[in-house]
Design a protein around this motif. Structure first.
Motif, PDB file in Angstrom:
ATOM      1  N   PHE A 239       0.847   3.724  -3.431  1.00  0.00           N
ATOM      2  CA  PHE A 239       0.082   3.596  -1.797  1.00  0.00           C
ATOM      3  C   PHE A 239      -0.860   2.948  -2.976  1.00  0.00           C
ATOM      4  O   PHE A 239      -2.346   2.713  -1.533  1.00  0.00           O
ATOM      5  CB  PHE A 239      -0.503   4.513  -1.611  1.00  0.00           C
ATOM      6  CG  PHE A 239       0.976   5.223  -1.114  1.00  0.00           C
ATOM      7  CD1 PHE A 239       1.053   4.971   0.212  1.00  0.00           C
ATOM      8  CD2 PHE A 239       1.744   6.112  -1.748  1.00  0.00           C
ATOM      9  CE1 PHE A 239       2.445   4.999   0.594  1.00  0.00           C
ATOM     10  CE2 PHE A 239       2.671   6.420  -1.297  1.00  0.00           C
ATOM     11  CZ  PHE A 239       2.871   6.410  -0.022  1.00  0.00           C
TER      12      PHE A 239
ATOM     13  N   SER B  12      -3.367  -0.536  -3.317  1.00  0.00           N
ATOM     14  CA  SER B  12      -3.530  -2.089  -3.647  1.00  0.00           C
ATOM     15  C   SER B  12      -4.717  -2.739  -3.848  1.00  0.00           C
ATOM     16  O   SER B  12      -4.313  -3.509  -3.273  1.00  0.00           O
ATOM     17  CB  SER B  12      -3.289  -2.227  -1.987  1.00  0.00           C
ATOM     18  OG  SER B  12      -4.118  -1.971  -0.745  1.00  0.00           O
TER      19      SER B  12
ATOM     20  N   ASP C 110      -5.822  -0.748   2.769  1.00  0.00           N
ATOM     21  CA  ASP C 110      -5.502  -1.221   3.997  1.00  0.00           C
ATOM     22  C   ASP C 110      -5.327  -0.988   4.642  1.00  0.00           C
ATOM     23  O   ASP C 110      -4.521   0.587   4.658  1.00  0.00           O
ATOM     24  CB  ASP C 110      -4.473  -1.828   2.947  1.00  0.00           C
ATOM     25  CG  ASP C 110      -2.951  -2.893   3.568  1.00  0.00           C
ATOM     26  OD1 ASP C 110      -3.508  -3.834   4.071  1.00  0.00           O
ATOM     27  OD2 ASP C 110      -2.164  -2.118   3.568  1.00  0.00           O
TER      28      ASP C 110
ATOM     29  N   SER D  49       0.743   4.821   6.202  1.00  0.00           N
ATOM     30  CA  SER D  49       2.396   5.289   5.425  1.00  0.00           C
ATOM     31  C   SER D  49       1.838   5.967   4.437  1.00  0.00           C
ATOM     32  O   SER D  49       2.414   7.486   4.111  1.00  0.00           O
ATOM     33  CB  SER D  49       2.204   3.747   4.162  1.00  0.00           C
ATOM     34  OG  SER D  49       3.552   3.960   4.019  1.00  0.00           O
TER      35      SER D  49
ATOM     36  N   THR E  69      -0.852   0.332   4.629  1.00  0.00           N
ATOM     37  CA  THR E  69      -1.038   1.744   3.086  1.00  0.00           C
ATOM     38  C   THR E  69      -1.449   3.220   3.369  1.00  0.00           C
ATOM     39  O   THR E  69      -0.617   3.905   3.273  1.00  0.00           O
ATOM     40  CB  THR E  69      -1.565   0.499   2.546  1.00  0.00           C
ATOM     41  OG1 THR E  69      -1.058  -0.526   2.038  1.00  0.00           O
ATOM     42  CG2 THR E  69      -1.588   1.542   0.814  1.00  0.00           C
TER      43      THR E  69
END
Length: 87
Positions: A49, A51, A6, A12, A9
Motif C-alpha cells: 500500500f 506507493s 494515491d 483499498s 490505494t
C-alpha cells in the motif's frame, strides 16, 4: 493510522483495515482488536500500500490496561473488546 496519497490505494487499504474488523475513529485512524497473528499479517501487507516516499502506515499496538490511560476530548468512544467478540 496512515497517510497514503494515491486515492485508489488508500481506498483499498481502508477496505483491508475493515476486513480485519478495525473501525474508523478519525479520517485516517482506525482502531480495534487484533490478535498477534492478525497484527503480523496486516503489517506484512503494508509494503503493498506504500506507493510513494510521502506515504506512511503506522501500527501501534496498545495493551488493554493501557487503554485506561487514553485521554479523549470530544465526541469519540474507543471500541470495547467485548463489542467484537461475536464478529
Amino acid at each position: 493510522m496512515y497517510d497514503i496519497t494515491d486515492n485508489p490505494t488508500r481506498s483499498s487499504f481502508v477496505k483491508k483495515l475493515q476486513h480485519y474488523g478495525l473501525h474508523r475513529i478519525q479520517k485516517s485512524i482506525f482502531c480495534g482488536f487484533l490478535s498477534i497473528d492478525e497484527r503480523l499479517n496486516l503489517a506484512s501487507e503494508f509494503d503493498f500500500f506504500i506507493s510513494s516516499q510521502r506515504d506512511s502506515i503506522i501500527l501501534i499496538p496498545t495493551c488493554e490496561s493501557c487503554l485506561d490511560s487514553v485521554f479523549i476530548e470530544g465526541d469519540l468512544i474507543l471500541p470495547q473488546k467485548w463489542e467484537y467478540a461475536f464478529l
